[in-house]
Design a protein around this motif. Structure first.
Motif, PDB file in Angstrom:
ATOM      1  N   LEU A 221       2.386  80.370   4.043  1.00  0.00           N
ATOM      2  CA  LEU A 221       1.434  79.527   3.313  1.00  0.00           C
ATOM      3  C   LEU A 221       1.795  78.047   3.425  1.00  0.00           C
ATOM      4  O   LEU A 221       1.392  77.248   2.587  1.00  0.00           O
ATOM      5  N   ALA A 222       2.521  77.690   4.445  1.00  0.00           N
ATOM      6  CA  ALA A 222       3.138  76.365   4.587  1.00  0.00           C
ATOM      7  C   ALA A 222       2.219  75.199   4.238  1.00  0.00           C
ATOM      8  O   ALA A 222       1.112  75.096   4.759  1.00  0.00           O
ATOM      9  N   PRO A 223       2.692  74.322   3.351  1.00  0.00           N
ATOM     10  CA  PRO A 223       1.942  73.105   3.031  1.00  0.00           C
ATOM     11  C   PRO A 223       1.801  72.211   4.265  1.00  0.00           C
ATOM     12  O   PRO A 223       2.608  72.284   5.195  1.00  0.00           O
ATOM     13  N   GLN A 224       0.777  71.373   4.234  1.00  0.00           N
ATOM     14  CA  GLN A 224       0.537  70.406   5.305  1.00  0.00           C
ATOM     15  C   GLN A 224       0.522  69.004   4.718  1.00  0.00           C
ATOM     16  O   GLN A 224       0.438  68.820   3.499  1.00  0.00           O
ATOM     17  N   GLU A 225       0.586  68.043   5.603  1.00  0.00           N
ATOM     18  CA  GLU A 225       0.505  66.632   5.211  1.00  0.00           C
ATOM     19  C   GLU A 225      -0.735  66.425   4.342  1.00  0.00           C
ATOM     20  O   GLU A 225      -1.815  66.910   4.668  1.00  0.00           O
ATOM     21  N   GLY A 226      -0.556  65.751   3.230  1.00  0.00           N
ATOM     22  CA  GLY A 226      -1.679  65.463   2.339  1.00  0.00           C
ATOM     23  C   GLY A 226      -1.879  66.460   1.222  1.00  0.00           C
ATOM     24  O   GLY A 226      -2.630  66.197   0.278  1.00  0.00           O
ATOM     25  N   ASP A 227      -1.225  67.628   1.291  1.00  0.00           N
ATOM     26  CA  ASP A 227      -1.299  68.588   0.194  1.00  0.00           C
ATOM     27  C   ASP A 227      -0.463  68.072  -0.973  1.00  0.00           C
ATOM     28  O   ASP A 227       0.483  67.310  -0.788  1.00  0.00           O
TER      29      ASP A 227
END
Length: 193
Positions: free
Chosen positions: A96-102
């Protein structure tokens, strides 16, 4: 389209990974219910619709200065040396890896609202609707839906992206949550609505 925030709550390695601290409880339910796969698909659908994602994680300093010793939940974290921020156990599961901007919303209690950056994030972004999922259904999801409801947000719970420590715990929590939120399957929810 309603301005929404999809809250992925406490989907941390200590709770949901098959090698995490809670592998015999939450880990079993997460695997049996396909929670990680369902949530990954929901996150992809949310991103495709332009919905913002917020990851809520519970944890403490290495000395547990924020953990109340009298809490039946959090005194166990101290005793077992878990839920320390900046460790593998409090990282969001790689599926469920977060991404830039989350958004990364850190908390020290059950509720995603209490003592966190969540409310300022909601106000700054003009959010009208909360889409919630997580572990546990009767903990962070229940608290998030009730607190969101009482702050006048429309609340949607993605039932197949939640789990309790037992199947019964999840079922009972969902039965209660229908008073505060709309309960849906992630496959049936249109993030672009």
């Amino acid at each position: 389209m309603k301005k929404s925030l999809f809250l992925v709550m406490d989907m941390m390695n200590d709770l949901v990974d098959e090698n995490g601290f809670s592998k015999a409880g939450y880990g079993v339910q997460v695997k049996e219910r396909g929670v990680l796969e369902n949530t990954a698909a929901a996150i992809a659908a949310a991103r495709a619709a332009g919905v913002k994602i917020g990851y809520v994680r519970v944890g403490f300093s290495p000395d547990y200065r924020e953990a109340p010793e009298t809490s039946p939940i959090f005194s166990g974290a101290r005793k077992n040396g878990i839920f320390q921020f900046d460790t593998w156990g409090t990282k969001v599961h790689s599926t469920l890896a977060p991404q830039e901007g989350d958004f990364d919303i850190k908390k020290h209690r059950v509720s995603p609202f209490y003592g966190t950056s969540l409310e300022p994030i909601l106000r700054a972004n003009g959010i009208e609707r909360l889409i919630l999922c997580g572990v546990s259904t009767n903990g962070v999801v229940h608290s998030g839906a009730r607190d969101g409801h009482d702050r006048d947000y429309e609340c949607i719970i993605l039932e197949d992206c939640c789990a309790g420590v037992t199947a019964d715990e999840h079922v009972h929590a969902i039965a209660c949550l229908g008073r505060y939120a709309q309960i849906v399957s992630s496959r049936d929810f249109d993030f672009a609505s």
